[in-house]
Write an enzyme that holds these catalytic residues in place. Structure first.
Site, PDB file in Angstrom:
ATOM      1  N   TYR A 105       0.826  -1.216   0.000  1.00  0.00           N
ATOM      2  CA  TYR A 105       0.000   0.000   0.000  1.00  0.00           C
ATOM      3  C   TYR A 105       0.857   1.262   0.000  1.00  0.00           C
ATOM      4  O   TYR A 105       0.545   2.221   0.714  1.00  0.00           O
ATOM      5  CB  TYR A 105      -0.945   0.004   1.217  1.00  0.00           C
ATOM      6  CG  TYR A 105      -2.180  -0.828   0.972  1.00  0.00           C
ATOM      7  CD1 TYR A 105      -3.259  -0.294   0.279  1.00  0.00           C
ATOM      8  CD2 TYR A 105      -2.247  -2.144   1.405  1.00  0.00           C
ATOM      9  CE1 TYR A 105      -4.382  -1.063   0.020  1.00  0.00           C
ATOM     10  CE2 TYR A 105      -3.373  -2.916   1.143  1.00  0.00           C
ATOM     11  CZ  TYR A 105      -4.437  -2.362   0.452  1.00  0.00           C
ATOM     12  OH  TYR A 105      -5.545  -3.118   0.183  1.00  0.00           O
ATOM     13  N   TYR A 134     -14.779  -4.125   2.274  1.00  0.00           N
ATOM     14  CA  TYR A 134     -13.406  -4.580   2.041  1.00  0.00           C
ATOM     15  C   TYR A 134     -13.254  -5.959   2.660  1.00  0.00           C
ATOM     16  O   TYR A 134     -13.509  -6.141   3.848  1.00  0.00           O
ATOM     17  CB  TYR A 134     -12.386  -3.623   2.665  1.00  0.00           C
ATOM     18  CG  TYR A 134     -10.972  -4.153   2.516  1.00  0.00           C
ATOM     19  CD1 TYR A 134     -10.263  -3.984   1.327  1.00  0.00           C
ATOM     20  CD2 TYR A 134     -10.370  -4.870   3.544  1.00  0.00           C
ATOM     21  CE1 TYR A 134      -8.988  -4.507   1.187  1.00  0.00           C
ATOM     22  CE2 TYR A 134      -9.096  -5.399   3.401  1.00  0.00           C
ATOM     23  CZ  TYR A 134      -8.413  -5.208   2.216  1.00  0.00           C
ATOM     24  OH  TYR A 134      -7.154  -5.737   2.075  1.00  0.00           O
ATOM     25  N   ASP A 155     -17.836 -11.370   7.874  1.00  0.00           N
ATOM     26  CA  ASP A 155     -16.396 -11.145   7.842  1.00  0.00           C
ATOM     27  C   ASP A 155     -16.046 -10.334   9.083  1.00  0.00           C
ATOM     28  O   ASP A 155     -16.156  -9.104   9.097  1.00  0.00           O
ATOM     29  CB  ASP A 155     -16.011 -10.397   6.559  1.00  0.00           C
ATOM     30  CG  ASP A 155     -14.526 -10.020   6.542  1.00  0.00           C
ATOM     31  OD1 ASP A 155     -13.823 -10.301   7.535  1.00  0.00           O
ATOM     32  OD2 ASP A 155     -14.078  -9.450   5.533  1.00  0.00           O
ATOM     33  N   LYS A 162      -7.633 -10.757  12.407  1.00  0.00           N
ATOM     34  CA  LYS A 162      -6.719  -9.721  12.911  1.00  0.00           C
ATOM     35  C   LYS A 162      -6.329  -9.839  14.398  1.00  0.00           C
ATOM     36  O   LYS A 162      -5.183  -9.969  14.704  1.00  0.00           O
ATOM     37  CB  LYS A 162      -7.266  -8.347  12.590  1.00  0.00           C
ATOM     38  CG  LYS A 162      -7.034  -8.016  11.111  1.00  0.00           C
ATOM     39  CD  LYS A 162      -7.346  -6.589  10.779  1.00  0.00           C
ATOM     40  CE  LYS A 162      -6.883  -6.243   9.385  1.00  0.00           C
ATOM     41  NZ  LYS A 162      -7.967  -6.191   8.384  1.00  0.00           N
TER      42      LYS A 162
HETATM   43  C1  LIG Z   1      -7.960  -6.686   7.010  1.00  0.00           C
HETATM   44  C2  LIG Z   1      -9.236  -7.286   6.582  1.00  0.00           C
HETATM   45  C3  LIG Z   1      -9.260  -8.378   5.712  1.00  0.00           C
HETATM   46  C4  LIG Z   1      -8.011  -8.951   5.102  1.00  0.00           C
HETATM   47  O1  LIG Z   1      -7.147  -9.473   6.052  1.00  0.00           O
HETATM   48  P1  LIG Z   1      -5.589  -9.647   5.715  1.00  0.00           P
HETATM   49  O2  LIG Z   1      -5.050 -10.368   6.881  1.00  0.00           O
HETATM   50  O3  LIG Z   1      -5.045  -8.261   5.564  1.00  0.00           O
HETATM   51  O4  LIG Z   1      -5.515 -10.419   4.450  1.00  0.00           O
HETATM   52  C5  LIG Z   1     -10.469  -8.939   5.396  1.00  0.00           C
HETATM   53  N1  LIG Z   1     -11.621  -8.437   5.904  1.00  0.00           N
HETATM   54  C6  LIG Z   1     -11.637  -7.404   6.747  1.00  0.00           C
HETATM   55  C7  LIG Z   1     -12.926  -6.939   7.305  1.00  0.00           C
HETATM   56  C8  LIG Z   1     -10.445  -6.777   7.108  1.00  0.00           C
HETATM   57  O5  LIG Z   1     -10.468  -5.721   7.922  1.00  0.00           O
END
Ligand SMILES: *Cc1c(COP(=O)(O)O)cnc(C)c1O
Length: 424
Positions: free
Chosen positions: A9, A136, A238, A267
């Site tokens: 990025y 995202y 997600d 995360k």
């Molecule tokens: C960061 C993120 C992802 C992607 O995760 P990475 O570990 O960076 O591949 C997917 N969905 C959401 C909601 C995110 O915040």
């Protein structure tokens, strides 16, 4: 820029020089030049319990001497089994089967493949997914396809599979039109689902992250759940960003009293120490793959699937989350108090808070967007003032590690106030 590294990025030609970090402790990063930076964004949202937490460090150290890594197909190990049990116990009833991987994008890829093949295995194939504008879900091709089309994925557009989008009913403090916006989104969703070809609906529950920290009400997720059930499609949460305390409860699904069919977590899972992810699904989905027919297998896996060190870190992080549970409600209150000071600020709109996440839009002559130039200005000024903030364009947010003190959080907001005033 370092001569041999391609940073993520980052437009190397125009970006300011990268900052070299020497060490980190709690909310503080120490740079190689001796400066201290307060990490107000949990190092890209992963570091939940502060840097170098001794309990997680110790768990990794112990595990490294026992079993550092082993193939996870045909083999198993205690850290993965314990973690699966812990997760199932903390997740809403009905999410029973844990599939391991190693990053958020992959956790979502697995969810998409599970959902798609679920219908194939049941001889009722479905050809598309429904997702939300501004979403995202990651940077791989599948997750770019289900993300809202944006500057991140624009160049790859023609390679991305078709997805149907519906509006995300974003709300903010003192919003009076939230319910109306939700009804409009649900009406659109109803008409999209009427085609009967939807394998699953994918959403970042309560908070859309990289798309601009847009927040929706729990009521919307409850109605979404009902609609997914009525339309006989799968609901996929997600929770890569919202999991593990971020939204004020263990998960956004818990906070909103909704149960998805599949949930993606990553995360905060190891407290920010090691890459790990899981996709957890309902038993009914697992059963659609349980067969004598080899073609019904989920042929998916990664070299570092369920890495024991990651699992050990995750077990320690879960214990810390349980011990510090009251911190979430406290932080939500502090965010609200601090944001109140900006409610009449001429350069600020759409103040919003969910759990440990606070966000606002900075008003500029440009539109709200990731490319809005004010983001870079704020990033630079905050670093000069000793705080790590990384706005998404003109969307400024605070998402600190849970161990931040009231005084440290006040310091973050004092820097924000100064920067906003300097923009007037
Ligand atoms: C960061 C993120 C992802 C992607 O995760 P990475 O570990 O960076 O591949 C997917 N969905 C959401 C909601 C995110 O915040």
């Amino acid at each position: 820029m370092h001569p041999h590294i391609w940073y993520p990025y980052t437009q190397a030609k125009t970006a300011p020089p990268e900052l070299k970090v020497k060490s980190a402790q709690g909310v503080w990063l120490e740079l190689a030049d001796g400066r201290q930076l307060l990490d107000a964004i949990s190092s890209w949202w992963v570091n939940t319990h502060g840097h170098a937490h001794p309990k997680i460090a110790e768990a990794i150290y112990q595990q490294a001497q026992q079993l550092e890594q082993v193939i996870f197909s045909g083999f198993s190990h205690a850290p993965a089994e314990q973690l699966a049990e812990q997760l199932v116990q903390r997740l809403p009833t009905g999410l029973d089967r844990v599939f391991f991987s190693d990053n958020g994008s992959t956790a979502v890829e697995v969810a998409l493949k599970m959902a798609y093949q679920y219908w194939v295995n049941r001889d009722r194939p479905r050809s598309t997914f429904v997702a939300f504008e501004g979403a995202y879900h990651g940077d791989t091709f599948g997750t770019m396809a289900v993300g809202g089309r944006s500057v991140f994925s624009q160049v790859f557009h023609e390679l991305l599979f078709n997805v149907r989008y519906v509006p995300f009913p974003a709300t903010h403090l003192a919003d009076t039109a939230a319910a109306e916006r939700e009804q409009q989104a649900l009406a659109q969703l109803r008409s999209v689902l009427a085609a009967g070809d939807c394998a699953g609906i994918l959403i970042e529950p309560l908070v859309q992250g990289a798309g601009g920290m847009q927040m929706c009400r729990p009521e919307f997720l409850q109605q979404l759940r009902q609609l997914a059930t009525e339309a006989d499609t799968l609901l996929i949460f997600d929770e890569v960003m919202t999991g593990f305390g971020r939204t004020g409860d263990w998960f956004a699904c818990a906070r909103s009293h909704t149960t998805p069919d599949i949930i993606c977590l990553s995360k905060g899972i190891t407290g920010g120490f090691l890459p790990l992810a899981v996709t957890v699904c309902a038993e009914q989905i697992y059963q659609a793959f349980y067969s004598d027919n080899p073609l019904k297998t989920l042929y998916h896996g990664h070299s570092y699937t369920a890495n024991p060190l990651g699992c050990a870190a995750a077990l320690a992080a879960i214990e810390l989350t349980a011990e510090n549970f009251s911190a979430f409600a406290q932080m939500e209150q502090l965010h609200q108090q601090q944001l109140a000071a900006f409610s009449a600020h001429p350069r600020v709109e759409n103040l919003r808070v969910t759990g440990t996440i606070a966000a606002l839009d900075v008003v500029t002559a440009e539109d709200t967007s990731y490319l809005n130039q004010v983001g870079m200005v704020i990033r630079q000024r905050s670093i000069e003032a000793g705080v790590l903030l990384r706005p998404l364009g003109n969307v400024l947010y605070v998402m600190p590690p849970y161990c931040i003190t009231e005084a440290e959080l006040a310091q973050v907001y004092a820097v924000i106030a100064e920067i906003l005033d300097s923009l007037v």
